[in-house]
Design a protein around this motif. Structure first.
Motif, PDB file in Angstrom:
ATOM      1  N   LEU A  27      52.583  49.436  42.784  1.00 29.70           N
ATOM      2  CA  LEU A  27      52.155  48.530  41.739  1.00 29.70           C
ATOM      3  C   LEU A  27      50.692  48.808  41.411  1.00 29.70           C
ATOM      4  O   LEU A  27      49.911  49.165  42.295  1.00 29.70           O
ATOM      5  CB  LEU A  27      52.309  47.063  42.159  1.00 29.70           C
ATOM      6  N   SER A  28      50.328  48.636  40.166  1.00 29.16           N
ATOM      7  CA  SER A  28      48.938  48.810  39.745  1.00 29.16           C
ATOM      8  C   SER A  28      48.619  47.814  38.647  1.00 29.16           C
ATOM      9  O   SER A  28      49.506  47.388  37.893  1.00 29.16           O
ATOM     10  CB  SER A  28      48.687  50.242  39.250  1.00 29.16           C
ATOM     11  N   TYR A  29      47.353  47.443  38.592  1.00 27.59           N
ATOM     12  CA  TYR A  29      46.888  46.487  37.595  1.00 27.59           C
ATOM     13  C   TYR A  29      45.474  46.871  37.187  1.00 27.59           C
ATOM     14  O   TYR A  29      44.611  47.131  38.045  1.00 27.59           O
ATOM     15  CB  TYR A  29      46.913  45.064  38.135  1.00 27.59           C
ATOM     16  N   VAL A  30      45.227  46.925  35.881  1.00 28.85           N
ATOM     17  CA  VAL A  30      43.911  47.247  35.336  1.00 28.85           C
ATOM     18  C   VAL A  30      43.517  46.146  34.371  1.00 28.85           C
ATOM     19  O   VAL A  30      44.286  45.795  33.471  1.00 28.85           O
ATOM     20  CB  VAL A  30      43.917  48.618  34.617  1.00 28.85           C
ATOM     21  N   GLN A  31      42.315  45.600  34.577  1.00 27.85           N
ATOM     22  CA  GLN A  31      41.785  44.550  33.712  1.00 27.85           C
ATOM     23  C   GLN A  31      40.541  45.079  33.004  1.00 27.85           C
ATOM     24  O   GLN A  31      39.594  45.526  33.649  1.00 27.85           O
ATOM     25  CB  GLN A  31      41.427  43.310  34.531  1.00 27.85           C
ATOM     26  N   LYS A  32      40.544  45.038  31.685  1.00 26.45           N
ATOM     27  CA  LYS A  32      39.406  45.472  30.894  1.00 26.45           C
ATOM     28  C   LYS A  32      38.474  44.288  30.710  1.00 26.45           C
ATOM     29  O   LYS A  32      38.725  43.411  29.886  1.00 26.45           O
ATOM     30  CB  LYS A  32      39.871  46.028  29.551  1.00 26.45           C
ATOM     31  N   VAL A  33      37.374  44.260  31.474  1.00 21.27           N
ATOM     32  CA  VAL A  33      36.435  43.151  31.411  1.00 21.27           C
ATOM     33  C   VAL A  33      35.655  43.170  30.107  1.00 21.27           C
ATOM     34  O   VAL A  33      35.455  42.139  29.468  1.00 21.27           O
ATOM     35  CB  VAL A  33      35.487  43.184  32.623  1.00 21.27           C
ATOM     36  N   SER A  34      35.207  44.358  29.698  1.00 18.08           N
ATOM     37  CA  SER A  34      34.480  44.528  28.448  1.00 18.08           C
ATOM     38  C   SER A  34      34.728  45.940  27.953  1.00 18.08           C
ATOM     39  O   SER A  34      35.551  46.679  28.499  1.00 18.08           O
ATOM     40  CB  SER A  34      32.979  44.252  28.647  1.00 18.08           C
ATOM     41  N   GLU A  35      33.989  46.338  26.929  1.00 13.78           N
ATOM     42  CA  GLU A  35      34.142  47.691  26.408  1.00 13.78           C
ATOM     43  C   GLU A  35      33.650  48.749  27.387  1.00 13.78           C
ATOM     44  O   GLU A  35      34.022  49.908  27.287  1.00 13.78           O
ATOM     45  CB  GLU A  35      33.382  47.819  25.081  1.00 13.78           C
ATOM     46  N   LYS A  36      32.819  48.354  28.355  1.00 13.25           N
ATOM     47  CA  LYS A  36      32.219  49.314  29.281  1.00 13.25           C
ATOM     48  C   LYS A  36      32.666  49.138  30.728  1.00 13.25           C
ATOM     49  O   LYS A  36      32.394  50.005  31.551  1.00 13.25           O
ATOM     50  CB  LYS A  36      30.697  49.221  29.210  1.00 13.25           C
ATOM     51  N   VAL A  37      33.312  48.045  31.045  1.00 10.07           N
ATOM     52  CA  VAL A  37      33.658  47.754  32.434  1.00 10.07           C
ATOM     53  C   VAL A  37      35.161  47.521  32.543  1.00 10.07           C
ATOM     54  O   VAL A  37      35.738  46.754  31.769  1.00 10.07           O
ATOM     55  CB  VAL A  37      32.902  46.516  32.956  1.00 10.07           C
ATOM     56  N   SER A  38      35.787  48.206  33.520  1.00 10.10           N
ATOM     57  CA  SER A  38      37.202  48.019  33.826  1.00 10.10           C
ATOM     58  C   SER A  38      37.364  47.897  35.337  1.00 10.10           C
ATOM     59  O   SER A  38      36.695  48.601  36.103  1.00 10.10           O
ATOM     60  CB  SER A  38      38.051  49.182  33.302  1.00 10.10           C
TER      61      SER A  38
END
Length: 332
Positions: free
Chosen positions: A245-256
């Protein structure tokens, strides 16, 4: 007088008629609930006959791999690429570091190594040719050719001087309007196929099968991927006992931020990791930490146009294994 006054007064107006669409038994909830804001838009209907094309099956975790599996190395690395024209370029690479050798004990055995690599690249919108030759005798080649607008041929080959270590793989990729499929043929009687289909605008599901005739092994796997503008989540299950399982959250345009979880039923190993991807004005920083206590970081600093400085570090206190590397890439 009373009768005359009463006759002069006009009769009372008739009761107001109910508005069209109002229920005859009263306003009901319409008179209790607040009115809907005028700016609120109606929910868009999903056109299941016009779904987007999903990502390739082998790239279902590409966002998570960018943060959790950077190109870590140990030692010195220098890459130079010179473009001869718009389509043809030459590359030179030098590496000096250590090579880990498998051992029965828990301690890590490292052997010093160094090699030079010469490469040639041909890039065209419909044809890509990449070749690499190393001083130890290894030859790597990659070919990507668009046979039609939807059908692509990919060839990967690695030739070595050691017996039974040369490899070759042919991939036929077909891209539909809302699906992708791939067929693979490799040495050692390897055959594989996968298919992925968009179910909704955000959800895609797929499956894969393979047969390795040389080892008499086969397997089947299932995968799903859900993505929006702010997040990507994936799930993979295989008959070989792997659950990922994997999960990616895009906090902003520069931070993930990224995380993954893997369970191996055969070896009973469970691994979880957390990583980040931070884009600055002149550099890119990626790193991770996993449940085994391994901490890693990878920095790409842009010094000038076409000149990048690299720093790599990986620390494993449990195994007393420490890897540090630095390098530079010149050319685009």
């Amino acid at each position: 007088m009373g009768s005359a006054a009463s006759a002069a007064v006009p009769p009372p107006p008739p009761p107001a008629q109910s508005q069209a669409g109002a229920p005859p038994y009263g306003p009901g909830l319409a008179g209790i609930l607040p009115p809907r804001p005028q700016g609120e838009e109606k929910e868009e209907k999903v056109d299941y006959l016009n779904l987007p094309c999903p990502v390739p099956f082998e790239e279902i975790q590409r966002e998570a791999l960018m943060s959790l599996k950077p190109e870590l190395f140990e030692g010195l690395r220098f890459d130079f690429t010179k473009g001869l024209n718009q389509k043809f370029s030459l590359s030179h690479s030098v590496f000096m570091g250590s090579l880990e050798v498998p051992a029965q004990s828990s301690e890590t055995i490292k052997v010093p190594t160094a090699h030079y690599e010469f490469g040639a690249n041909f890039l065209d919108p419909k044809l890509m040719l990449i070749g690499r030759v190393m001083t130890d005798g290894r030859l790597n080649a990659r070919v990507k050719c668009d046979l039609t607008e939807n059908l692509t041929l990919k060839v990967n080959a690695q030739l070595t001087q050691e017996a039974h270590y040369s490899q070759g793989m042919f991939n036929f990729d077909y891209k539909g309007s809302d699906y992708r499929t791939q067929f693979q043929i490799g040495n050692n009687a390897f055959y594989g196929a996968n298919y992925i289909q968009s179910v909704t605008p955000n959800l895609s599901m797929g499956t894969e099968i393979f047969w390795l005739g040389h080892q008499r092994k086969s397997g089947i796997g299932f995968a799903s991927r859900y993505n929006t503008d702010k997040m990507v989540g994936t799930l993979q299950v295989a008959s070989t006992g792997i659950v990922a399982l994997s999960y990616v959250q895009k906090v902003s345009e520069k931070v993930s931020l990224a995380s993954d979880f893997m369970y191996n039923q055969m070896s009973k190993d469970v691994t979880a990791s957390f990583g980040y991807d931070y884009l600055l004005r002149q550099c890119r920083l990626r790193g991770k930490i996993d449940s085994n206590g391994v901490v890693a970081a990878y920095l790409e600093e842009r010094l000038n146009m076409g000149v990048n400085f690299l720093l790599s570090a990986e620390i494993d206190h449990c195994k007393k294994n420490y890897k540090f590397g630095f390098g530079m890439t010149v050319g685009e």
